[in-house]
Design a protein around this motif. Sequence first.
Motif, short mmCIF file in Angstrom:
data_model
loop_
_atom_site.label_atom_id
_atom_site.label_comp_id
_atom_site.label_asym_id
_atom_site.label_seq_id
_atom_site.Cartn_x
_atom_site.Cartn_y
_atom_site.Cartn_z
N PRO A 180 37.38 57.89 27.10
CA PRO A 180 37.17 56.66 26.33
C PRO A 180 37.95 56.63 25.02
N GLU A 181 38.30 57.79 24.47
CA GLU A 181 39.08 57.84 23.23
C GLU A 181 40.57 57.71 23.49
N GLY A 182 41.00 57.69 24.75
CA GLY A 182 42.41 57.52 25.09
C GLY A 182 43.15 58.81 25.34
N VAL A 183 42.45 59.92 25.47
CA VAL A 183 43.09 61.22 25.69
C VAL A 183 43.25 61.45 27.19
N PRO A 184 44.48 61.72 27.67
CA PRO A 184 44.66 62.00 29.10
C PRO A 184 44.05 63.34 29.49
N PHE A 185 43.72 63.46 30.77
CA PHE A 185 43.11 64.69 31.27
C PHE A 185 44.04 65.88 31.10
N SER A 186 45.33 65.71 31.36
CA SER A 186 46.27 66.82 31.27
C SER A 186 46.34 67.37 29.84
N TYR A 187 46.30 66.49 28.83
CA TYR A 187 46.33 66.92 27.43
C TYR A 187 45.07 67.71 27.10
N SER A 188 43.93 67.17 27.49
CA SER A 188 42.66 67.84 27.21
C SER A 188 42.57 69.18 27.93
N LYS A 189 43.04 69.21 29.16
CA LYS A 189 42.97 70.46 29.94
C LYS A 189 43.85 71.53 29.32
N ALA A 190 45.06 71.18 28.86
CA ALA A 190 45.96 72.15 28.24
C ALA A 190 45.34 72.76 26.99
N LEU A 191 44.69 71.94 26.17
CA LEU A 191 44.08 72.46 24.95
C LEU A 191 42.83 73.27 25.25
N ARG A 192 42.06 72.87 26.26
CA ARG A 192 40.84 73.62 26.60
C ARG A 192 41.18 74.96 27.22
#
Length: 184
Positions: A62-74
Amino acid sequence: MTHIAHQPGKRLVRSNNGTGPRRWSGTAPAAAPVPIPSGPLWDEHGWQPDGTHRKTNTSISPEGVPFSYSKALREASPSIKSTDVTRLHNGHIPADYSAEALRHGATVEEVEMLWAERWSKGGLHRRFGAELPVAAPQTAAVAPRTTATSTRYRTRATKLGAAVDAIRNLNIPRKDTTDDTENV
């Protein structure tokens, strides 16, 4: 097609082209039941295992963050918060840069500062004192060179510098060192 009452796994299908007294038979098996997941349906950031967000049902939160970006940081920092992921994404910091800095132990504020100061991704290990991965040693010994090769290449600048040095070594008197009293 309809289900046969009280007989799970069987369905009525048309046979004999739908004519005659036995036009329905219950021999066709039903589709295999879908397994019900036993684990959590989403992680603490709201991402489902298939890469969709639980609130938007798309690959973008909902904040506009793509899954790939979030996954890389996590993957780089499992303890990162959703607000920090959103903050780095909204700062237009690339995922590989953020992940590399987080992997070396930087905080979110430090990642933003390093990005603003234009630190290269390759220089992050020097900033945080981590060692670069060393290449594996060669298994066979390297054969020694039999001929001497020059490691310096002659460029236009080195040729010009050599010419200036040669002129200086000629010991030609300069105008300021000559005595003008003899020519009077």
